[in-house]
Design an enzyme around this catalytic site. Structure first.
Site, PDB file in Angstrom:
ATOM      1  N   ASP A   1       4.643   0.440  12.130  1.00 17.44           N
ATOM      2  CA  ASP A   1       3.366  -0.106  11.625  1.00 17.44           C
ATOM      3  C   ASP A   1       3.095  -1.516  12.127  1.00 17.44           C
ATOM      4  O   ASP A   1       1.970  -1.999  12.018  1.00 17.44           O
ATOM      5  CB  ASP A   1       3.353  -0.103  10.092  1.00 17.44           C
ATOM      6  CG  ASP A   1       3.332   1.316   9.546  1.00 17.44           C
ATOM      7  OD1 ASP A   1       3.566   1.481   8.339  1.00 17.44           O
ATOM      8  OD2 ASP A   1       3.114   2.249  10.334  1.00 17.44           O
TER       9      ASP A   1
ATOM     10  N   LYS B   1       0.833  -1.203   0.000  1.00 16.70           N
ATOM     11  CA  LYS B   1       0.000   0.000   0.000  1.00 16.70           C
ATOM     12  C   LYS B   1       0.868   1.253   0.000  1.00 16.70           C
ATOM     13  O   LYS B   1       0.661   2.167  -0.805  1.00 16.70           O
ATOM     14  CB  LYS B   1      -0.891   0.020   1.231  1.00 16.70           C
ATOM     15  CG  LYS B   1      -1.526   1.393   1.516  1.00 16.70           C
ATOM     16  CD  LYS B   1      -2.372   1.424   2.767  1.00 16.70           C
ATOM     17  CE  LYS B   1      -1.599   1.642   4.014  1.00 16.70           C
ATOM     18  NZ  LYS B   1      -1.408   3.063   4.405  1.00 16.70           N
ATOM     19  N   ASN B   2       1.868   1.291   0.898  1.00 12.53           N
ATOM     20  CA  ASN B   2       2.637   2.520   1.087  1.00 12.53           C
ATOM     21  C   ASN B   2       3.634   2.764  -0.027  1.00 12.53           C
ATOM     22  O   ASN B   2       4.299   3.789  -0.058  1.00 12.53           O
ATOM     23  CB  ASN B   2       3.341   2.511   2.455  1.00 12.53           C
ATOM     24  CG  ASN B   2       2.336   2.705   3.568  1.00 12.53           C
ATOM     25  OD1 ASN B   2       1.192   3.073   3.313  1.00 12.53           O
ATOM     26  ND2 ASN B   2       2.745   2.429   4.780  1.00 12.53           N
TER      27      ASN B   2
ATOM     28  N   ARG C   1      -8.510   0.067   4.751  1.00 10.63           N
ATOM     29  CA  ARG C   1      -7.586   0.974   4.056  1.00 10.63           C
ATOM     30  C   ARG C   1      -6.280   0.254   3.726  1.00 10.63           C
ATOM     31  O   ARG C   1      -5.609   0.580   2.765  1.00 10.63           O
ATOM     32  CB  ARG C   1      -7.261   2.182   4.943  1.00 10.63           C
ATOM     33  CG  ARG C   1      -8.470   3.019   5.281  1.00 10.63           C
ATOM     34  CD  ARG C   1      -8.085   4.255   6.059  1.00 10.63           C
ATOM     35  NE  ARG C   1      -7.109   5.068   5.318  1.00 10.63           N
ATOM     36  CZ  ARG C   1      -6.763   6.281   5.712  1.00 10.63           C
ATOM     37  NH1 ARG C   1      -7.284   6.803   6.812  1.00 10.63           N
ATOM     38  NH2 ARG C   1      -5.890   6.982   5.023  1.00 10.63           N
TER      39      ARG C   1
ATOM     40  N   CYS D   1      -4.068  12.698  12.467  1.00  8.74           N
ATOM     41  CA  CYS D   1      -4.953  11.532  12.545  1.00  8.74           C
ATOM     42  C   CYS D   1      -4.815  10.969  13.961  1.00  8.74           C
ATOM     43  O   CYS D   1      -4.149  11.531  14.814  1.00  8.74           O
ATOM     44  CB  CYS D   1      -4.578  10.508  11.483  1.00  8.74           C
ATOM     45  SG  CYS D   1      -2.940   9.842  11.746  1.00  8.74           S
TER      46      CYS D   1
ATOM     47  N   ARG E   1       1.239  14.470  12.356  1.00  6.12           N
ATOM     48  CA  ARG E   1       1.637  14.233  10.961  1.00  6.12           C
ATOM     49  C   ARG E   1       2.087  15.529  10.262  1.00  6.12           C
ATOM     50  O   ARG E   1       1.497  15.962   9.273  1.00  6.12           O
ATOM     51  CB  ARG E   1       0.513  13.572  10.178  1.00  6.12           C
ATOM     52  CG  ARG E   1      -0.173  12.413  10.859  1.00  6.12           C
ATOM     53  CD  ARG E   1       0.726  11.224  11.182  1.00  6.12           C
ATOM     54  NE  ARG E   1       1.290  10.547  10.036  1.00  6.12           N
ATOM     55  CZ  ARG E   1       0.677   9.580   9.369  1.00  6.12           C
ATOM     56  NH1 ARG E   1      -0.526   9.204   9.713  1.00  6.12           N
ATOM     57  NH2 ARG E   1       1.284   8.986   8.347  1.00  6.12           N
TER      58      ARG E   1
END
Ligand code: EPZ
Length: 431
Positions: free
Chosen positions: A319, A34-35, A411, A128, A133
């Protein structure tokens, strides 16, 4: 007739219902990262040619990024796990606030927009659950490359002065090895006049993947994966056909599913160098790991305590901090986890405590005393990886666990329950 009174939460948000205590067996397939995919998609803004990306994961964040690029005039076509992005129709320099606000990676568009158009107005990404961030390094670097940047009313407005509106290469030193800042500035520098050097660059595999794509598009980049990246700007970039690397965080999550259920699983494809710190910790807690081609076989029976501290790559990835904590909640002995990257990424501790975990928090450090069994309970995921951690805890817990917060989970994980049910889990998605 008995009337069941549904609690408001039960009515409003979908949830996963997990029957715990089952052994898993078989093979889990790892999707594209994803990233990486999110950032590679923004590189389509750098060229008028078509860009084909393969091994793109089917995630809500990917759809969101597609909408953002579409709003700028980029053509987006998806077929199976490939995306074809056509930047020839780029006719906007400002993605809409409501789309950017929900997807931090979309802020990275500011780099390629400035490189291609010489102008960009991008809303500041909201903070978030896990932290504020900031994008200080991104903005500082763009100014070094010659952009005039102002921030007001929550929008970052940047313009490159001069007739040709072309960025000028320069020497950038990042105060912190920000992944997004490194990626944003690499894309901006790719079309700048002259040479750019990025010092204290992030070392993450996703940065190397972006350098691979940009090079395939004709960019001249050296040093990706080291702390100093040098980019020689070129006049234009052409299209490319490029495959995204496997998702190391999804792979780590699957390995932890095997460890927490004391199962033997095969997980692949995995690039071991992308997971060095995680594989070391899994062996430290007692897992057996063997590579078979690009597939990793893991088995676990006794799990013992270990200490870990999250750090920038190649350190232990933030993560996987929450998912790993679920495992340590069931280990023999007391573990210590320190979260050094984000200022508010320990909210899953309270949810694990609801399942019987014995965890004490002190600032950014959690002291986890392993318990023999967690007990199933209704829990809530507060961010993408915390939601995954709750699913893992549910797999091992006694009884039924219901996990809310699927808007986060979806997500970053494509059909997580489908993949886990495929190896013997018992998970239902309730409407
Ligand atoms: C990327 O976020 C990932 N997201 C995150 O994954 C990941 O957790 C993070 O890197 C760290 O590995 C994407 O790639 C889309 P950073 P990014 O800028 O680029 C501080 C997930 O779950 N910082 O490297 O936003 C910042 O506050 C997500 O998949 C500054 O201080 O991360 C944070 O503490 C979550 N000033 C740390 O650096 C700045 O100007 C890491 O941020 C920029 C960042």
């Amino acid at each position: 007739m008995t009337l069941t009174v549904l609690q408001p939460a039960q009515v409003l948000s979908p949830q996963l219902e997990i029957a715990g205590g089952r052994r898993l067996a078989g093979e889990l397939r790892v999707s594209g990262a994803k990233n990486s995919a999110l950032v590679l998609m923004t590189a389509s803004l750098l060229t008028a040619d078509a860009l084909r990306l393969r091994n793109v994961p089917p995630l809500t964040d990917i759809l969101g990024m597609g909408d953002i690029l579409g709003s700028l005039g980029v053509g987006v076509q998806r077929s199976a796990d490939s995306l074809v992005l056509d930047g020839s129709g780029l006719n906007q320099s400002s993605p809409p606030y409501e789309l950017v606000n929900s997807l931090r990676a979309s802020f990275f568009c500011i780099g390629p927009l400035l490189a291609r158009l010489g102008i960009a107005q991008v809303p500041l990404p909201g903070g978030c659950q896990i932290g504020t961030r900031p994008v200080v390094e991104h903005v500082k670097g763009l100014k070094t490359l010659g952009a005039q940047v102002t921030i007001d009313h929550g929008v970052v407005s940047a313009v490159v002065p001069g007739r040709r509106r072309r960025l000028t290469g320069g020497r950038i030193h990042l105060d912190c090895p920000s992944v997004g800042a490194t990626e944003t500035l690499m894309m901006a520098a790719a079309l700048a006049e002259g040479e750019t050097v990025i010092d204290n660059a992030a070392l993450e595999p996703e940065v190397i993947d972006l350098a691979g794509l940009l090079s395939a598009m004709g960019a001249r980049i050296r040093g990706a994966g080291t702390t100093t990246i040098t980019i020689e700007g070129v006049e234009r970039l052409h299209g490319a056909d490029y495959a995204v690397i496997p998702d190391r965080i999804e792979a780590g999550t699957f390995l932890l599913a095997a460890a927490i259920t004391r199962s033997r699983l095969r997980v692949g494809p995995v690039i071991p160098e992308h997971l060095g710190a995680v594989l070391t910790k899994l062996e430290d807690v007692g897992c057996k790991l063997t590579m078979d081609g690009s597939t990793l076989e893991i088995s676990a029976d006794e799990i013992r305590a270990v200490d870990l501290r999250t750090q920038p790559f190649p350190g232990f990835p933030t993560d996987l901090q929450a998912p790993f904590m679920s495992l340590l909640a069931t280990a023999q002995g007391t573990s210590i986890i320190t979260e050094n990257i984000f200022e508010n990424r320990l909210q899953h501790v309270a949810e694990l405590q609801r399942m019987g975990a014995a965890i004490r928090l002190q600032g950014n450090t959690a002291f986890i005393e392993g318990v023999p069994r967690l007990s199933g309970a209704p829990v809530q995921g507060s961010d993408l990886r915390a939601s995954a951690a709750m699913v893992l805890a549910g797999l091992a817990a006694d009884g039924v666990t219901t996990v809310q917060g699927l808007e986060y989970l979806d997500r970053g994980y494509a059909d997580l329950e489908g993949k886990l049910n495929g190896v013997g889990a018992s998970i239902r998605r309730l409407p």
